[in-house]
Motif scaffolding. Structure first.
Motif, PDB file in Angstrom:
ATOM      1  N   LYS A 198       0.754  -1.170  -0.108  1.00 56.50           N
ATOM      2  CA  LYS A 198      -0.134   0.243   0.137  1.00 56.50           C
ATOM      3  C   LYS A 198       0.903   1.289  -0.014  1.00 56.50           C
ATOM      4  O   LYS A 198       0.593   2.218  -0.758  1.00 56.50           O
ATOM      5  CB  LYS A 198      -1.081   0.129   1.367  1.00 56.50           C
ATOM      6  N   ASP A 219     -11.127   2.940   4.550  1.00 50.92           N
ATOM      7  CA  ASP A 219     -11.275   1.419   4.419  1.00 50.92           C
ATOM      8  C   ASP A 219     -12.533   1.307   4.344  1.00 50.92           C
ATOM      9  O   ASP A 219     -13.265   0.357   4.040  1.00 50.92           O
ATOM     10  CB  ASP A 219     -10.711   0.806   5.573  1.00 50.92           C
ATOM     11  N   PHE A 240     -14.928   1.045   7.025  1.00 49.68           N
ATOM     12  CA  PHE A 240     -15.069   0.101   7.988  1.00 49.68           C
ATOM     13  C   PHE A 240     -15.840   0.789   9.054  1.00 49.68           C
ATOM     14  O   PHE A 240     -16.436   0.087  10.059  1.00 49.68           O
ATOM     15  CB  PHE A 240     -13.849  -0.679   8.369  1.00 49.68           C
ATOM     16  N   ILE A 272     -14.241  -7.640   6.348  1.00 51.16           N
ATOM     17  CA  ILE A 272     -13.308  -6.755   5.489  1.00 51.16           C
ATOM     18  C   ILE A 272     -13.850  -6.962   4.177  1.00 51.16           C
ATOM     19  O   ILE A 272     -13.815  -6.231   3.200  1.00 51.16           O
ATOM     20  CB  ILE A 272     -12.128  -7.453   5.683  1.00 51.16           C
ATOM     21  N   LEU A 296      -6.014   4.170   7.864  1.00 56.78           N
ATOM     22  CA  LEU A 296      -6.335   2.808   7.599  1.00 56.78           C
ATOM     23  C   LEU A 296      -5.686   2.189   8.690  1.00 56.78           C
ATOM     24  O   LEU A 296      -4.734   2.275   9.096  1.00 56.78           O
ATOM     25  CB  LEU A 296      -5.708   2.494   6.411  1.00 56.78           C
ATOM     26  N   VAL A 297      -6.611   1.233   9.533  1.00 56.09           N
ATOM     27  CA  VAL A 297      -5.984   0.581  10.704  1.00 56.09           C
ATOM     28  C   VAL A 297      -5.966  -0.831  10.035  1.00 56.09           C
ATOM     29  O   VAL A 297      -6.923  -1.388   9.693  1.00 56.09           O
ATOM     30  CB  VAL A 297      -6.959   0.440  12.034  1.00 56.09           C
ATOM     31  N   GLN A 298      -4.530  -1.317   9.743  1.00 52.89           N
ATOM     32  CA  GLN A 298      -4.544  -2.730   9.207  1.00 52.89           C
ATOM     33  C   GLN A 298      -5.062  -3.752  10.261  1.00 52.89           C
ATOM     34  O   GLN A 298      -4.850  -3.730  11.197  1.00 52.89           O
ATOM     35  CB  GLN A 298      -3.049  -2.862   8.771  1.00 52.89           C
ATOM     36  N   LEU A 299      -6.057  -4.789   9.666  1.00 50.55           N
ATOM     37  CA  LEU A 299      -6.567  -5.747  10.317  1.00 50.55           C
ATOM     38  C   LEU A 299      -5.734  -6.931  10.029  1.00 50.55           C
ATOM     39  O   LEU A 299      -5.512  -7.272   8.789  1.00 50.55           O
ATOM     40  CB  LEU A 299      -8.004  -5.568   9.951  1.00 50.55           C
TER      41      LEU A 299
HETATM   42  N1  GUN Z   1      -6.680  -6.756   6.280  1.00 44.13           N
HETATM   43  C1  GUN Z   1      -6.776  -7.293   4.954  1.00 44.13           C
HETATM   44  N2  GUN Z   1      -7.567  -6.553   4.192  1.00 44.13           N
HETATM   45  C2  GUN Z   1      -7.372  -5.368   4.673  1.00 44.13           C
HETATM   46  C3  GUN Z   1      -8.083  -4.059   4.281  1.00 44.13           C
HETATM   47  O1  GUN Z   1      -8.865  -4.129   2.990  1.00 44.13           O
HETATM   48  N3  GUN Z   1      -8.147  -3.260   5.036  1.00 44.13           N
HETATM   49  C4  GUN Z   1      -7.534  -3.298   6.413  1.00 44.13           C
HETATM   50  N4  GUN Z   1      -7.575  -2.247   7.189  1.00 44.13           N
HETATM   51  N5  GUN Z   1      -7.009  -4.483   6.836  1.00 44.13           N
HETATM   52  C5  GUN Z   1      -6.969  -5.315   6.166  1.00 44.13           C
END
Ligand code: GUN
Length: 264
Positions: free
Chosen positions: A29, A96, A98, A147, A71-74
């Motif tokens: 990213k 994101d 979310f 997600i 964006l908080v990666q999950l």
């Molecule tokens: N983990 C796997 N896919 C994603 C995504 O699209 N966004 C976030 N924030 N975490 C992820």
């Protein structure tokens, strides 16, 4: 009206812990941002950080004028409340898609979210670019993750598809998938979807992406057995190189949109 000219869109990424897949996603990213002139800031926190520390980072990004998307990666480590942390992201910076307000508006008829989750938007983008009609089509989504599976099923309904969702408790999933004009899968089980699960002519969007190590070495594999599915499908996205890069493009798109709105 303020102008965006001379200002770069900014993305703030929060990365907690040492998960290899998350680190790799964030690296991709960040690189994509560099390629198109988006400034990205990655804030890394240790696996054992507190919820308060993550919330402080999110709050600082919320208040930073040069950051337009967050964006908080999950996934987050289990001791952290994903719900509390995602709720804390400013809804206008939620690239994101979310935040519950954005997901809620995605779910409701006649309402538009500020941001649509990137993988779901990527799925629709691929279907549009290849001229696949969605309205009135029978679509089966395998998986109901927050997600991907859930927002994708909501977005497909907004595009007037008749959507069925198959998940871990579905009995005889192949009987349902065989009805699909369009099949979307994101469960992270390599090669789960076999050729006999598919109707001839189906359009297959494989959003699964699992690192598999076997006699051929380490490689990323999708949910769909490509060699079998290619004999049935009229269109199929490969893994790697299918919807993955499109998903990244949608993140860039959402970030530019966020920046444009901030200066309107
Ligand atoms: N983990 C796997 N896919 C994603 C995504 O699209 N966004 C976030 N924030 N975490 C992820």
């Amino acid at each position: 009206m303020k102008s965006l000219i001379g200002k770069a869109p900014g993305l703030g990424v929060v990365l907690v812990g040492e998960r290899k897949d998350s680190r790799s996603f964030v690296r991709v990213k960040k690189q994509a941002c560099e390629e198109v002139g988006i400034t990205s800031v990655v804030v890394e926190l240790p696996e054992d950080c507190t919820e308060g520390e993550v919330l402080e980072v999110v709050s600082a990004l919320n208040h930073k004028e040069s950051i337009h998307g967050i964006l908080v990666q999950l996934p987050l480590p289990c001791h952290l409340s994903e719900q509390k942390i995602l709720n804390a992201v400013n809804v206008e910076k939620d690239v994101d898609g979310f935040h519950p307000v954005n997901i809620g508006n995605l779910a409701m008829t006649g309402r538009e979210p500020l941001f649509i989750p990137c993988a779901s938007r990527g799925c629709i983008e691929v279907l549009h670019r290849y001229g696949v009609e969605i309205t009135g089509k029978k679509v089966v989504v395998i998986g109901r993750s927050n997600i991907t599976g859930l927002p994708t099923s909501l977005l497909l309904q907004k595009h007037h598809a008749t959507v069925s969702v198959v998940h871990a408790f579905t009995k005889n999933p192949e009987e349902i998938t065989r009805e699909a004009d369009i099949l979307v899968s994101d469960v992270g089980v390599p090669n789960m979807v076999r050729g006999h699960w598919l109707k001839p002519g189906v359009v297959v969007i494989d959003m699964g992406s699992t690192l598999v190590t076997d006699s051929k070495g380490s490689h990323v594999t999708g949910d769909v057995c490509y060699e079998e599915a290619i004999l049935k499908a009229s269109l199929i996205t490969p893994v790697p190189g299918g919807v993955g890069p499109v998903t990244i493009s949608m993140l860039l798109y959402n970030t530019v949109e966020a920046a444009k709105r901030a200066y309107q």
